[in-house]
Design a protein around this motif. Sequence first.
Motif, short mmCIF file in Angstrom:
data_model
loop_
_atom_site.label_atom_id
_atom_site.label_comp_id
_atom_site.label_asym_id
_atom_site.label_seq_id
_atom_site.Cartn_x
_atom_site.Cartn_y
_atom_site.Cartn_z
N MET A 48 0.84 -1.20 0.00
CA MET A 48 0.00 0.00 0.00
C MET A 48 0.87 1.25 0.00
SD MET A 48 -3.07 -0.76 -0.16
CE MET A 48 -3.21 -2.45 -0.73
N SER B 268 -8.56 4.89 9.05
CA SER B 268 -8.02 4.83 7.70
C SER B 268 -9.06 4.20 6.77
CB SER B 268 -6.75 3.98 7.76
OG SER B 268 -6.54 3.35 6.54
N ILE B 269 -9.26 4.82 5.61
CA ILE B 269 -10.28 4.35 4.67
C ILE B 269 -10.03 2.89 4.27
CG2 ILE B 269 -11.21 4.71 2.33
CD1 ILE B 269 -12.00 6.96 4.21
N GLN B 270 -8.74 2.54 4.13
CA GLN B 270 -8.37 1.17 3.73
C GLN B 270 -9.01 0.10 4.61
OE1 GLN B 270 -6.33 0.29 1.25
NE2 GLN B 270 -5.43 2.23 0.66
N SER C 186 -0.36 4.33 0.41
CA SER C 186 -0.79 5.34 1.38
C SER C 186 -0.52 4.80 2.78
CB SER C 186 -2.26 5.68 1.18
OG SER C 186 -3.08 4.91 1.97
N PRO D 201 -6.92 9.50 2.53
CA PRO D 201 -6.73 8.22 3.22
C PRO D 201 -7.40 8.11 4.59
CG PRO D 201 -4.68 9.46 3.21
CD PRO D 201 -5.64 10.23 2.39
N THR D 202 -7.79 9.23 5.21
CA THR D 202 -8.49 9.09 6.49
C THR D 202 -9.86 9.76 6.43
OG1 THR D 202 -7.66 11.11 7.52
CG2 THR D 202 -6.29 9.14 7.77
N ILE E 18 -1.75 9.11 -4.42
CA ILE E 18 -1.63 8.28 -3.22
C ILE E 18 -2.87 7.44 -3.02
CG2 ILE E 18 -1.48 8.37 -0.70
CD1 ILE E 18 0.49 10.61 -1.01
N ARG E 19 -4.02 8.03 -3.25
CA ARG E 19 -5.27 7.34 -3.02
C ARG E 19 -5.55 6.26 -4.06
NH1 ARG E 19 -8.93 4.49 -1.56
NH2 ARG E 19 -11.04 4.89 -2.25
N TYR F 19 -12.92 9.45 13.36
CA TYR F 19 -12.16 10.63 12.94
C TYR F 19 -10.82 10.27 12.26
CZ TYR F 19 -9.98 15.25 13.19
OH TYR F 19 -9.36 16.43 12.88
N ASP F 20 -10.02 9.46 12.95
CA ASP F 20 -8.69 9.11 12.44
C ASP F 20 -8.67 7.81 11.65
OD1 ASP F 20 -6.89 11.17 13.15
OD2 ASP F 20 -7.08 10.58 15.26
N LYS G 136 -2.50 6.06 17.03
CA LYS G 136 -2.20 7.50 17.09
C LYS G 136 -0.96 7.69 17.96
CE LYS G 136 -3.95 12.01 17.54
NZ LYS G 136 -4.33 12.85 16.47
N THR H 280 -0.68 4.86 6.50
CA THR H 280 -1.29 5.47 7.66
C THR H 280 -0.95 4.60 8.86
OG1 THR H 280 -3.29 4.40 6.91
CG2 THR H 280 -3.19 6.78 6.64
N SER H 281 -0.84 5.23 9.99
CA SER H 281 -0.47 4.49 11.19
C SER H 281 -1.69 3.84 11.81
CB SER H 281 0.15 5.47 12.19
OG SER H 281 0.13 4.89 13.47
N ARG I 132 -0.81 13.47 8.64
CA ARG I 132 -2.02 13.42 7.82
C ARG I 132 -1.71 13.94 6.43
NH1 ARG I 132 -7.35 15.13 10.64
NH2 ARG I 132 -7.45 16.41 8.78
N LEU I 133 -2.38 13.33 5.43
CA LEU I 133 -2.11 13.73 4.06
C LEU I 133 -2.41 15.21 3.84
CD1 LEU I 133 -1.27 12.94 1.23
CD2 LEU I 133 -3.60 12.26 0.78
#
Lengths: 204, 243
Positions: A1, B135-137, A3, B95-96, A144-145, B132-133, A9, A5-6, A111-112
Motif C-alpha cells: 500500500m 483509515s479508509i483502507q 498510502s 486516506p483518512t 496516493i489514493r 475521525y482518524d 495515534k 497510515t499508522s 495526515r495527508l
Amino acid sequence: MISLTSPVKTRAHDWPAGAKLAALCVVTVVLFRVQDIWVHLAVLAGIGGIYALPGRVFLLTGLRRLRMLWPFLALIVVWHGLTGTPVQGAVIALRLVSAVAFANLVTMTTRLDDMIAVVRWLASPLRRFGVKTQALELAIALVIRFTPVLIDKGTTLTQAWRARSGRTPGWRIILPFTILAMDDADHVADALRARGGLQNVMES
Amino acid sequence: MTNPTAQIEVDALDCVIEHKPILSGVSFRTDEARLGVIGRNGSGKSTLARLMAGLITPSAGSVRVAGVDVARDRKAALGAVGILFQNPDHQIIFPTVAEELAFGLRQQGRAKDVADAEVRTTLDGFGKAHWYDASIQTLSQGQRQLVCLMAILAMRPQVLILDEPFAGLDIPTRMQLSRYLGRSQAVLVHVTHDPQDLAGYDRVLWLDQGQLRHDGPAADVLERFTQEMTRIGGGDDISDLAG
C-alpha cells in the motif's frame, strides 16, 4: 500500500508536518555524508527504537512496510559480494533501510492534508507568478489514493484472464486496464466536480 | 417535513450525448421531501441524476435546484445539491475519514479550523466520533458509503441526489444506510431500478427510454412499474440490439 497510515495515534501526529519533513531532509543528507558503518548501525538501531516506542502494532506495521526493499538490498549484496567490497555494500544497504524507514515514519505520522499544506506553502512563490498550484496539491492526494485502487483493478483483470486461459496475461491486459482506468477517471472527475473540483481556491 | 425553499425545477430537459438522445422533453417540479426516480438500465435516470447535480450541462432546457442553475453556477450549486454515487471508491480521495469530510468544506471556502470543527460535529451527529482518524483502507464497502454520505451532508446541501447508492450492498447494510438517509434534513432524490428502495417515498417519477412515463404518488407508480417490469421480464427483450 502506498498510502501509509499508522494503525495507532502517536505523539508525533501532533508535531507540525513542516518540521517533520525538514528533519527528514537533514537526516537523509547526513546519512549520505557519513561513511562509517558503526554510525550507520547506530542510526538504524535508533530508528528501530523510535518504531518500537508507540508499541508492538506500530512496530510490526512499520516493519511490514519495509519488506518491499528486499530486492534492492539483495542486488546491493550480490553486487558488492562480486566486487569484493562488502563493507561498502553494507553501508549502502544500511543507508537505504534507514532513509526509507525514517521517511515512512514521517508519512505514517502525518495526515495527508497536512503534507499537502506543506507542498502548498513551498509552492507559494509560484502562485505569485499566477500559477495555480491547487491542481498539484490535489494530484498528490489522487496518486496516493488511487494507486492501490488501480493495483486492485489490475489484479481483478488478471484473474478474469486466468479464469479463461492457461497462459499468463502479460502485456495483453494493458489495453483493457487502460480503458478501465479511464472509465474510473471519468467517475472520479464527476465526484470531484460534485464537491467543488478545482474551481474554488482553498484559502486559509 | 423539511426545508420549504428546497425545490427542483426541471423544464423541457433534453440531453444528447455523442449524437444519441438520452433524455428528451423531461419536465417536472417538486417540493416533496422524498422523491424517487425509477427506471430500467439505460432509461436515462443516471444522466438525469448528473443533470440535477449540475455535473453535466443539458443540451436544451434547464435544471434549477433551490433556485440555483446548478450546471452554470457551480459555487452556489455546492450548497444547493450533493450527490452520492454507487461506488464509494470513486468519491473518496483522502486516506483518512476526517480528511475526506474536510475536503468539500474547504472547497466551500471554510478555513481549516472551521472545517475541522464541522467535521467533528458531523461525525458526532452520526455517532461516529471514533471514526475521525480511521483509515479508509480498513473500512468495509458499507462503511465507505457512509463516509461518502457524511462527507456530502457535512456540506449541508438542500437536496441530496442518490444514484443507486445501495447496489451491491447486503440487506443489513442497506437497512442501516437507509436509516441514516431517513434522518437527513435534506430533500432526497433517490435514483434506482429497485422499487424496494423507494418504500415510504412521497412521489416517484418513472423514466422510460429517456422520457417521463409516469409521475405520481409512490405507491401507485411503483405498483404499475413492478407490473410492467414483471411483464417485460416474461419476454425476451434482452435479444434486441440498439440502433
